[in-house]
Design an enzyme around this catalytic site. Sequence first.
Site, PDB file in Angstrom:
ATOM      1  N   PHE A  56       0.752  -1.227  -0.034  1.00 36.53           N
ATOM      2  CA  PHE A  56       0.147  -0.216   0.053  1.00 36.53           C
ATOM      3  C   PHE A  56       0.922   1.222   0.064  1.00 36.53           C
ATOM      4  CE2 PHE A  56       0.895  -0.921   4.371  1.00 36.53           C
ATOM      5  CZ  PHE A  56       1.030   0.344   5.167  1.00 36.53           C
ATOM      6  N   CYS A  57       0.351   2.422  -0.444  1.00 32.05           N
ATOM      7  CA  CYS A  57       1.038   3.744  -0.288  1.00 32.05           C
ATOM      8  C   CYS A  57      -0.152   4.763  -0.093  1.00 32.05           C
ATOM      9  CB  CYS A  57       1.708   3.964  -1.609  1.00 32.05           C
ATOM     10  SG  CYS A  57       0.675   3.450  -3.215  1.00 32.05           S
ATOM     11  N   THR A  58       0.185   5.973  -0.493  1.00 28.26           N
ATOM     12  CA  THR A  58      -1.001   6.959  -0.108  1.00 28.26           C
ATOM     13  C   THR A  58      -2.242   6.875  -1.237  1.00 28.26           C
ATOM     14  OG1 THR A  58       0.937   8.753   0.229  1.00 28.26           O
ATOM     15  CG2 THR A  58      -1.127   9.527  -0.321  1.00 28.26           C
ATOM     16  N   GLY A  77      -2.143   5.034  -4.288  1.00 30.16           N
ATOM     17  CA  GLY A  77      -2.016   3.488  -5.296  1.00 30.16           C
ATOM     18  C   GLY A  77      -0.788   3.447  -6.308  1.00 30.16           C
ATOM     19  N   ILE A  94      -4.156   4.491   0.802  1.00 29.37           N
ATOM     20  CA  ILE A  94      -4.776   4.949   2.075  1.00 29.37           C
ATOM     21  C   ILE A  94      -5.880   5.757   1.928  1.00 29.37           C
ATOM     22  CG2 ILE A  94      -4.035   5.712   4.272  1.00 29.37           C
ATOM     23  CD1 ILE A  94      -1.055   5.164   3.709  1.00 29.37           C
TER      24      ILE A  94
END
Length: 281
Positions: free
Chosen positions: A186-188, A190, A215
């Site tokens: 995951f990241c901010t 995508g 997220i």
Amino acid sequence: MQSATTPIVNIAAYKFISFDDTQEKRAEFQAICKELDLKGTILLTPEGINLFLAGVRASVDRFLAWLRSDARFTDIEVKESYSDDQPFKRMLVKLKREIITMKMPLIQPEKGRAPAVDAKTLKRWLDAGVDDAGKPVVMMDTRNAFEVDVGTFDNTLDYRIKKFSEFPEVVAKHKDELADKTVVTFCTGGIRCEKAAIHMQNIGYESVYQLEGGILKYFEEVGGVHYTGSCFVFDYRTALNPELEPSGEIRCRNCDAVVKPSEQASPLFIYGKFCPRCAEG
């Protein structure tokens, strides 16, 4: 001109798609954003587009209608949040080689993505501790260390990377210890996990997913369950809480560290000059 009380719509969007006329399109993007009084950053790259923009609702809607009139971006998905004030100071349209720098040109999400898991399904997995096949679920943060420090999923794998181009080497070292797990990257928003998950598949990870929409989409759909802290964002809001509201963190103008509200009460914090971290260091 918008008034100080006009709610501002903040949008984040990206799409991996062949985009070979970025130079020609740059002027068009600059013109439409100026006309609509939008501010933020748009990255135009041969592998696609990435944008963070803010403005009043009518302007954002007109921009998205214009963008989606290009067949390449008809289906671009957008994440929204709101603020009382404009979080950007200027409008930039940049040309870059990659949406997010990984320095692995053979990884091309346009040609095929890794499997994705949506926010509601991920919450269900995390509630149970296992995926639908009964395999233990492990969260893997693909962001830089300073972003992770602002907030992340509970019990996440955090390899303390300083830049995304370090990720391929680091993740290869941990493949064997995750062989019997389902790993969700995951990241901010995508983008990073689009590339991360493909790379992990390429080097032999058997069960790896990317969190659809990152997220911010998770916050939008299920809130902050299984997540501690806020989500760092690259604008003047600094970080958003699970309600997608500014959480009160700010960035130190001296050392660039993220300063939490509790640290802002310290005598070692002077806005615009120094914070407890750089004052002591």
